[in-house]
Scaffold this active site. Structure first.
Site, PDB file in Angstrom:
ATOM      1  N   GLU A   1     -63.337  36.139 137.883  1.00 40.33           N
ATOM      2  CA  GLU A   1     -62.153  36.118 139.081  1.00 40.33           C
ATOM      3  C   GLU A   1     -62.904  36.756 140.474  1.00 40.33           C
ATOM      4  OE1 GLU A   1     -58.778  37.924 137.724  1.00 40.33           O
ATOM      5  OE2 GLU A   1     -58.218  37.097 136.186  1.00 40.33           O
TER       6      GLU A   1
ATOM      7  N   GLU B   1     -47.991  33.662 143.192  1.00 41.94           N
ATOM      8  CA  GLU B   1     -47.073  33.092 141.779  1.00 41.94           C
ATOM      9  C   GLU B   1     -45.752  34.237 142.168  1.00 41.94           C
ATOM     10  OE1 GLU B   1     -49.605  32.748 137.929  1.00 41.94           O
ATOM     11  OE2 GLU B   1     -51.531  33.062 139.996  1.00 41.94           O
TER      12      GLU B   1
ATOM     13  N   LYS C   1     -45.225  37.207 139.163  1.00 45.71           N
ATOM     14  CA  LYS C   1     -46.346  38.017 138.854  1.00 45.71           C
ATOM     15  C   LYS C   1     -45.852  39.427 138.506  1.00 45.71           C
ATOM     16  CE  LYS C   1     -50.709  37.799 138.675  1.00 45.71           C
ATOM     17  NZ  LYS C   1     -52.109  37.845 138.619  1.00 45.71           N
TER      18      LYS C   1
ATOM     19  N   GLU D   1     -50.097  41.165 144.524  1.00 45.24           N
ATOM     20  CA  GLU D   1     -50.751  40.772 142.865  1.00 45.24           C
ATOM     21  C   GLU D   1     -49.944  39.299 143.162  1.00 45.24           C
ATOM     22  OE1 GLU D   1     -52.227  41.466 140.155  1.00 45.24           O
ATOM     23  OE2 GLU D   1     -52.770  42.497 141.395  1.00 45.24           O
TER      24      GLU D   1
END
Length: 399
Positions: A282, A336, A339, A345
């Protein structure tokens, strides 16, 4: 009276040819026709699904294939996703959640059942699964029982793959947070935190035996966010700068990501291993954050990812291993919205859920505006074809 006057002006042959051509293309369900594809990108992308507004996997499959992305990393083994990529060239890393680690450590049959259900049938059907990650950032937490279960669970999964004849085709590993490092600067002094060593040492032995990579999640953004006054922005964004020279090796680092990776290599070597590759599972940069999250802007996110892509295209290695091109999975495919945590985030995505790029780094793709699963597409195409046939018939009859 001329023939043309008696029967009206003749329809040019090109019009009839147009109808026939369109109908043939439509009725063959697009056989032999491809979307205009962007230049291929040799990166991996993390495909997370913690959101309630994300496109269906079948649409995502079209998006990623139109971008010619060749590697995708999941945090589970979602059957809908894997089915959407049957008979494609996309390689998958699938994940076993932290909640399943202890059970697989205690009962090897649970690991075998998981592999038989989530890996074996998809491999047989044409989905390319090349790696299984057991847990995610397990050693970062405080759950000592979970930490102790990590390696036995990995061994159970490996044994299951071996029993099923899949050993060598599918790697087994786990992804780590950079927080397991006790020292990361200078890179040559890299060392794991003392409380992580009892878990990392035997894990490295397993990875060496299984010929599997050590996965690390690296985010230079976190260092900049924590101390924006002292961490040079150019250094974390791959922009021109004098760099930092490691006094022990005399190697110069012009970006933080490479320094972080080489510190992990040094930590692994300090524990007696030079035969385990490090891959970046990541890395990314948020395009938006809370007021106290310095640097979380589309401009900086686009700069980080864009410059990283250029390094990857150059097949560049780190200063310690210049001949080994960095292997990177960018985080993440979409923003997203569910999250938890700070606003950043929810804003690491390359794309918004509607397929619009969050920033422009040259990654062109096509997200179909509807569920383009094969059955749905066939029905829509044939319905449109019949409508065209009717229009054509009416037009020709009154001509």
């Amino acid at each position: 009276m001329a023939v043309a006057e008696r029967f009206g002006p003749r329809r040019p042959p090109s019009s009839r040819f147009f109808f026939v051509t369109v109908l043939l293309v439509l009725l063959t369900d697009g056989a032999g026709v491809e979307w205009r594809r962007a230049e291929g990108v040799s990166i991996g992308i993390n495909y997370g699904q913690i959101g309630d507004n994300l496109p269906s996997p079948s649409r995502v499959s079209n998006l990623l294939r139109s971008m010619q992305v060749s590697k995708v990393k999941l945090y589970d083994a979602d059957p809908t996703v894997l089915s959407a990529f049957l008979d494609t060239d996309v390689e998958f890393v699938v994940g076993i959640g932290n909640e399943n680690v202890s059970a697989m450590a205690a009962d090897p049959s649970a690991a075998r059942a998981w592999v038989q259900r989530h890996v074996q049938p998809y491999l047989a059907s044409g989905t390319r699964i090349t790696c299984i990650t057991v847990g995610n950032e397990v050693l970062k937490g405080n759950d000592t029982a979970l930490k102790a279960a990590l390696l036995p669970a990995m061994q159970s999964v490996y044994a299951a793959l071996t029993a099923l004849g899949l050993q060598g085709a599918v790697n087994v590993t786990t992804a780590h947070s950079l927080d397991i490092m006790g020292t990361s600067y200078p890179p040559s002094a890299g060392a794991f935190a003392p409380d992580a060593v009892p878990y990392v040492q035997p894990l490295l032995g397993f990875l060496s035996m299984a010929r599997s990579p050590f996965l690390i999640n690296c985010y230079p953004y976190f260092a900049y966010k924590a101390d924006p006054g002292n961490v040079p922005l150019e250094y974390v964004l791959f922009q021109p700068n004098a760099g930092v020279t490691d006094a022990n090796t005399r190697l110069n680092y012009d970006n933080m990501l490479y320094a972080q990776v080489d510190s992990v290599y040094a930590a692994i070597q300090a524990l007696g291993h030079t035969d385990v590759d490090v891959k970046i599972s990541e890395t990314g940069w948020p395009s938006r954050g809370d007021p106290d999250e310095a640097g979380a802007t589309p401009e900086y996110a686009g700069t980080y990812i864009g410059n990283l892509l250029q390094r990857i295209e150059m097949k560049q290695g780190t200063p310690l291993r210049p001949s080994v091109p960095i292997d990177v999975y960018v985080f993440a495919l979409f923003n997203e919205n569910l999250k938890p945590g700070p606003a950043s985030e929810r804003n690491y995505g390359l794309f918004y859920p509607d397929g619009t790029p969050v920033y422009n780094v040259g990654l062109r793709g096509y997200l179909p505006p509807m569920d383009f699963s094969r059955g749905t597409r066939r029905k829509a195409v044939r319905l449109f074809a019949f409508i065209l046939i009717a229009i054509a018939s009416i037009t020709l009859s009154i001509s």
